[in-house]
Scaffold this motif. Sequence first.
Motif, PDB file in Angstrom:
ATOM      1  N   GLY A 165       7.093   3.969  -1.823  1.00  0.00           N
ATOM      2  CA  GLY A 165       6.833   2.980  -0.778  1.00  0.00           C
ATOM      3  C   GLY A 165       5.417   3.074  -0.254  1.00  0.00           C
ATOM      4  O   GLY A 165       4.714   2.070  -0.138  1.00  0.00           O
ATOM      5  N   ARG A 166       4.993   4.276   0.043  1.00  0.00           N
ATOM      6  CA  ARG A 166       3.638   4.436   0.598  1.00  0.00           C
ATOM      7  C   ARG A 166       2.570   4.087  -0.428  1.00  0.00           C
ATOM      8  O   ARG A 166       1.504   3.572  -0.083  1.00  0.00           O
ATOM      9  CB  ARG A 166       3.438   5.864   1.102  1.00  0.00           C
ATOM     10  CG  ARG A 166       4.307   6.198   2.269  1.00  0.00           C
ATOM     11  CD  ARG A 166       3.928   5.383   3.501  1.00  0.00           C
ATOM     12  NE  ARG A 166       4.997   5.407   4.473  1.00  0.00           N
ATOM     13  CZ  ARG A 166       5.228   4.453   5.370  1.00  0.00           C
ATOM     14  NH1 ARG A 166       4.484   3.375   5.403  1.00  0.00           N
ATOM     15  NH2 ARG A 166       6.208   4.577   6.218  1.00  0.00           N
ATOM     16  N   GLN A 167       2.861   4.382  -1.700  1.00  0.00           N
ATOM     17  CA  GLN A 167       1.914   3.966  -2.740  1.00  0.00           C
ATOM     18  C   GLN A 167       1.872   2.440  -2.809  1.00  0.00           C
ATOM     19  O   GLN A 167       0.793   1.838  -2.906  1.00  0.00           O
ATOM     20  CB  GLN A 167       2.324   4.559  -4.098  1.00  0.00           C
ATOM     21  CG  GLN A 167       2.149   6.071  -4.149  1.00  0.00           C
ATOM     22  CD  GLN A 167       2.782   6.692  -5.387  1.00  0.00           C
ATOM     23  OE1 GLN A 167       3.753   6.174  -5.945  1.00  0.00           O
ATOM     24  NE2 GLN A 167       2.238   7.812  -5.814  1.00  0.00           N
ATOM     25  N   GLY A 168       3.047   1.819  -2.746  1.00  0.00           N
ATOM     26  CA  GLY A 168       3.122   0.360  -2.783  1.00  0.00           C
ATOM     27  C   GLY A 168       2.373  -0.264  -1.616  1.00  0.00           C
ATOM     28  O   GLY A 168       1.670  -1.271  -1.765  1.00  0.00           O
ATOM     29  N   ALA A 172      -4.341  -7.423  -1.439  1.00  0.00           N
ATOM     30  CA  ALA A 172      -4.468  -8.476  -0.428  1.00  0.00           C
ATOM     31  C   ALA A 172      -5.917  -8.600   0.037  1.00  0.00           C
ATOM     32  O   ALA A 172      -6.442  -9.699   0.233  1.00  0.00           O
ATOM     33  CB  ALA A 172      -3.554  -8.169   0.752  1.00  0.00           C
ATOM     34  N   GLU A 173      -6.574  -7.468   0.173  1.00  0.00           N
ATOM     35  CA  GLU A 173      -7.965  -7.439   0.651  1.00  0.00           C
ATOM     36  C   GLU A 173      -8.895  -8.107  -0.370  1.00  0.00           C
ATOM     37  O   GLU A 173      -9.757  -8.905  -0.004  1.00  0.00           O
ATOM     38  CB  GLU A 173      -8.342  -5.958   0.855  1.00  0.00           C
ATOM     39  CG  GLU A 173      -9.554  -5.694   1.677  1.00  0.00           C
ATOM     40  CD  GLU A 173      -9.530  -6.319   3.063  1.00  0.00           C
ATOM     41  OE1 GLU A 173      -8.444  -6.396   3.670  1.00  0.00           O
ATOM     42  OE2 GLU A 173     -10.606  -6.760   3.517  1.00  0.00           O
ATOM     43  N   MET A 198       9.415  -1.643  -3.806  1.00  0.00           N
ATOM     44  CA  MET A 198       8.600  -1.297  -2.633  1.00  0.00           C
ATOM     45  C   MET A 198       7.212  -1.934  -2.722  1.00  0.00           C
ATOM     46  O   MET A 198       6.670  -2.407  -1.717  1.00  0.00           O
ATOM     47  CB  MET A 198       8.494   0.230  -2.487  1.00  0.00           C
ATOM     48  CG  MET A 198       9.814   0.928  -2.213  1.00  0.00           C
ATOM     49  SD  MET A 198      10.786   0.203  -0.867  1.00  0.00           S
ATOM     50  CE  MET A 198       9.803   0.631   0.554  1.00  0.00           C
ATOM     51  N   ALA A 199       6.643  -1.979  -3.924  1.00  0.00           N
ATOM     52  CA  ALA A 199       5.347  -2.662  -4.078  1.00  0.00           C
ATOM     53  C   ALA A 199       5.509  -4.131  -3.704  1.00  0.00           C
ATOM     54  O   ALA A 199       4.672  -4.708  -2.992  1.00  0.00           O
ATOM     55  CB  ALA A 199       4.843  -2.513  -5.514  1.00  0.00           C
ATOM     56  N   SER A 200       6.599  -4.745  -4.158  1.00  0.00           N
ATOM     57  CA  SER A 200       6.822  -6.169  -3.889  1.00  0.00           C
ATOM     58  C   SER A 200       7.050  -6.409  -2.399  1.00  0.00           C
ATOM     59  O   SER A 200       6.559  -7.388  -1.831  1.00  0.00           O
ATOM     60  CB  SER A 200       8.033  -6.664  -4.689  1.00  0.00           C
ATOM     61  OG  SER A 200       7.801  -6.469  -6.060  1.00  0.00           O
ATOM     62  N   TYR A 201       7.791  -5.523  -1.778  1.00  0.00           N
ATOM     63  CA  TYR A 201       8.030  -5.653  -0.334  1.00  0.00           C
ATOM     64  C   TYR A 201       6.689  -5.629   0.410  1.00  0.00           C
ATOM     65  O   TYR A 201       6.420  -6.487   1.260  1.00  0.00           O
ATOM     66  CB  TYR A 201       8.936  -4.512   0.150  1.00  0.00           C
ATOM     67  CG  TYR A 201       8.964  -4.370   1.655  1.00  0.00           C
ATOM     68  CD1 TYR A 201       9.683  -5.259   2.446  1.00  0.00           C
ATOM     69  CD2 TYR A 201       8.236  -3.351   2.286  1.00  0.00           C
ATOM     70  CE1 TYR A 201       9.685  -5.139   3.841  1.00  0.00           C
ATOM     71  CE2 TYR A 201       8.235  -3.228   3.665  1.00  0.00           C
ATOM     72  CZ  TYR A 201       8.958  -4.125   4.431  1.00  0.00           C
ATOM     73  OH  TYR A 201       8.948  -4.007   5.808  1.00  0.00           O
ATOM     74  N   TYR A 202       5.844  -4.682   0.061  1.00  0.00           N
ATOM     75  CA  TYR A 202       4.572  -4.564   0.792  1.00  0.00           C
ATOM     76  C   TYR A 202       3.601  -5.687   0.423  1.00  0.00           C
ATOM     77  O   TYR A 202       2.806  -6.122   1.269  1.00  0.00           O
ATOM     78  CB  TYR A 202       3.950  -3.178   0.577  1.00  0.00           C
ATOM     79  CG  TYR A 202       4.604  -2.139   1.468  1.00  0.00           C
ATOM     80  CD1 TYR A 202       4.401  -2.159   2.849  1.00  0.00           C
ATOM     81  CD2 TYR A 202       5.440  -1.170   0.945  1.00  0.00           C
ATOM     82  CE1 TYR A 202       5.007  -1.235   3.678  1.00  0.00           C
ATOM     83  CE2 TYR A 202       6.054  -0.231   1.771  1.00  0.00           C
ATOM     84  CZ  TYR A 202       5.834  -0.267   3.145  1.00  0.00           C
ATOM     85  OH  TYR A 202       6.437   0.655   3.965  1.00  0.00           O
ATOM     86  N   LEU A 203       3.671  -6.171  -0.811  1.00  0.00           N
ATOM     87  CA  LEU A 203       2.846  -7.350  -1.152  1.00  0.00           C
ATOM     88  C   LEU A 203       3.247  -8.511  -0.253  1.00  0.00           C
ATOM     89  O   LEU A 203       2.412  -9.210   0.315  1.00  0.00           O
ATOM     90  CB  LEU A 203       3.047  -7.734  -2.626  1.00  0.00           C
ATOM     91  CG  LEU A 203       2.287  -6.903  -3.665  1.00  0.00           C
ATOM     92  CD1 LEU A 203       2.786  -7.217  -5.073  1.00  0.00           C
ATOM     93  CD2 LEU A 203       0.774  -7.122  -3.571  1.00  0.00           C
ATOM     94  N   THR A 204       4.557  -8.694  -0.125  1.00  0.00           N
ATOM     95  CA  THR A 204       5.067  -9.774   0.718  1.00  0.00           C
ATOM     96  C   THR A 204       4.580  -9.606   2.161  1.00  0.00           C
ATOM     97  O   THR A 204       4.120 -10.565   2.785  1.00  0.00           O
ATOM     98  CB  THR A 204       6.619  -9.766   0.677  1.00  0.00           C
ATOM     99  OG1 THR A 204       7.020  -9.789  -0.699  1.00  0.00           O
ATOM    100  CG2 THR A 204       7.207 -10.962   1.376  1.00  0.00           C
ATOM    101  N   GLN A 205       4.670  -8.382   2.658  1.00  0.00           N
ATOM    102  CA  GLN A 205       4.217  -8.118   4.033  1.00  0.00           C
ATOM    103  C   GLN A 205       2.720  -8.370   4.197  1.00  0.00           C
ATOM    104  O   GLN A 205       2.259  -8.746   5.270  1.00  0.00           O
ATOM    105  CB  GLN A 205       4.504  -6.651   4.414  1.00  0.00           C
ATOM    106  CG  GLN A 205       5.959  -6.272   4.401  1.00  0.00           C
ATOM    107  CD  GLN A 205       6.789  -7.104   5.373  1.00  0.00           C
ATOM    108  OE1 GLN A 205       6.588  -7.041   6.565  1.00  0.00           O
ATOM    109  NE2 GLN A 205       7.689  -7.910   4.846  1.00  0.00           N
ATOM    110  N   ALA A 206       1.970  -8.159   3.112  1.00  0.00           N
ATOM    111  CA  ALA A 206       0.514  -8.349   3.179  1.00  0.00           C
ATOM    112  C   ALA A 206       0.124  -9.809   2.914  1.00  0.00           C
ATOM    113  O   ALA A 206      -1.062 -10.135   2.813  1.00  0.00           O
ATOM    114  CB  ALA A 206      -0.176  -7.423   2.165  1.00  0.00           C
ATOM    115  N   GLY A 207       1.129 -10.671   2.749  1.00  0.00           N
ATOM    116  CA  GLY A 207       0.839 -12.100   2.585  1.00  0.00           C
ATOM    117  C   GLY A 207       0.610 -12.535   1.153  1.00  0.00           C
ATOM    118  O   GLY A 207       0.166 -13.654   0.893  1.00  0.00           O
ATOM    119  N   VAL A 208       0.917 -11.667   0.184  1.00  0.00           N
ATOM    120  CA  VAL A 208       0.759 -12.029  -1.231  1.00  0.00           C
ATOM    121  C   VAL A 208       2.141 -12.415  -1.766  1.00  0.00           C
ATOM    122  O   VAL A 208       3.078 -11.622  -1.700  1.00  0.00           O
ATOM    123  CB  VAL A 208       0.194 -10.843  -2.056  1.00  0.00           C
ATOM    124  CG1 VAL A 208       0.049 -11.225  -3.517  1.00  0.00           C
ATOM    125  CG2 VAL A 208      -1.123 -10.361  -1.477  1.00  0.00           C
TER     126      VAL A 208
END
Length: 608
Positions: free
Chosen positions: A511-514, A522-523, A81-91
């Motif tokens: 997921g929400r933590q990720g 990303a910021e 989930m962390a990786s999914y959200y990193l991907t979504q954030a452009g990382v």
Amino acid sequence: MTCATTAIPPADSVDIEALRGKYRHERNKRLRAEGQAQYVRPTGGVVENFTADPHLPIAPRDLVNEDIDVIVLGAGWGGIMASYYLTQAGVSNFRNVDTAGDFGGVWYWNRYPGIQCDNDAYCYLPLLEETGFMPSKKFSDGREIQGHARAIAEKYGFADRALFHTHINALAWDEGLKRWRVGTNRGDDIRARFVVMACGVLNMPKLPGIPGIDCFKGKMFHSARWDYGYTGGSYAAPVLDKLADKSVAIIGTGATAIQAVPHLAKYAKQLYVVQRTPSSVDERPNPPTDAAWLAGLEPGWQAERRGNFQRAAMEFFKPGELDQICDIWTEITRNLSVEFAEHGWPEDTAAFMARREVMDYQVMERLRTRVAALVKDGDTAEALKPYYRHLCKRPLSSDDYYPAFNRPNVTLVDVSETKGVSELTPDGFMANGREYKVDCLIFASGFEVTSELERRWGIDTIVGRGGVSIYDHWRGGPKTLHGTMTHGFPNQFFIGYIQGGANASVTEQFGRQGEHIAHVIAEVLKRGARVAEVSEAAQDEYVRRFEELEMDMSAFQAECPPGYFNNEGELKPKWGLFRSWGEGWDAFMAMLEAWRDDGRLAGMSIEY
Ligand code: NDP
């Protein structure tokens, strides 16, 4: 949709005072002064080392020597989930690193016969709308879950970058580089700007430290490292035919054992089920996914269903809300909401809690009656009855567990009077003054969930600024901002049950933590900064507020038998799973969202 009604005994037929006394007696009987110290970690020699992989061979590979933006420690749901959200954030410059041979975490390691999720799959499996995947039935098989885990990694493009069969054994903040030095058992030298600790909650198997464990001459393994070579069959087809001439004992009667026992009972010559505390086991209708229901789902349905599950399992329904989940996790809230609709809402929290407690006794009484109806031998049935409150232990469901005890080759061995198995011998185990000779001992004895971090993370050193170890930094308990970062450990993030909100779906929680962590990373990268660290003042203020709001669960815990929910009988365990943001999940999410929207990364110092 409305749930099928499950009849419960009327409130006035349940002798609550007598049951309270019985619950206390059963708890006290099992309490052990040494608490967590009764357990040891599996090591080579006794049971295969936990890093050994019975599922996939470890392939040679080149050493990795690199600078990278993010190392995600773990490839279970937290890491995915962390990786999914990193991907979504452009990382995208990140890798998952895991001791296992593939994605899946617990669903990689645990391949015991009968393995299924015992939470509603439409809540538990994440990203169903995003991926278009639908579980085949209400309670997914382990293989389906692991398949979904890998499919997410492939779909979002991070599958091929992962380093598997790689155990991170050292993490040290390098002040000169402003990076984390990541050491592994493969000899890699990775310099990561950020580290996400997605270590999991059921990653570290534990064993009861039973006297004589070294001298048993037969076969032993932990349920999380199932040896099909010994039992026969395979993960895909668990036909345990090599047990036909074997006496087997399974130690433990938790979520794992409940699923494995029916299979062992079917194939072993003799099965001893060694029980210290009985689980509560409800029926388990597991229908295939209904095509008509599927066709009618509106966008946003999974978040809505997860919200419904969260309110039913951990909070309470909104007025008029119907139960979408309809299983043992939601029964108490479902019953109460019907009752309140008919007879009026309790006046205050105390009246609500009192009513809830009565319903708890009614539902647990129903579950005890279920045992008596399904198990023919009276003494065995009595020993299998759970005498504690709902959610003292994980509520389970199975249609096959209790009937297994009616087979002539299955014997329940109750070791509650001796607080567990008292001794292993070269040929078997001792219980209640007699020796049981067995060929094989299977430890379904669980995982390090609430013990000290050193025991369960399995990472030798984690050293932040000024050479301080995280284990010492958190010796007195976690100190964080939002449960995800701590002062003195820049660019390091945590996923798990650490001082945050608590959600009944572990994948939603992770997921929400990720998502939150990916936002911060990303910021910081977007700003061209190198370091983000929580200030001590922001951390301390968060901890103060967390403690101020936290619900005191100690009166409830005082009625529960020992187990991993209460770190073996503590009233307020340091790493207790349910120690969470007191205003509830939605309020915690709203607070994180407001913090992110504010855009200042408030409470953090940023170095360029
Ligand atoms: P648990 O910790 O739930 O159970 C361990 C069992 O071992 C308990 O019955 C415990 O007894 C027993 N035990 C420990 N020490 C001794 C001893 N000295 N003598 C006799 N018995 C002993 O582990 P599980 O692997 O069953 O489950 C762990 C968690 O994993 C679950 O709660 C769940 O969160 C997850 N899980 C989820 C599944 C799913 O979704 N389907 C399936 C399997 C696991 P006692 O209770 O007295 O301590």
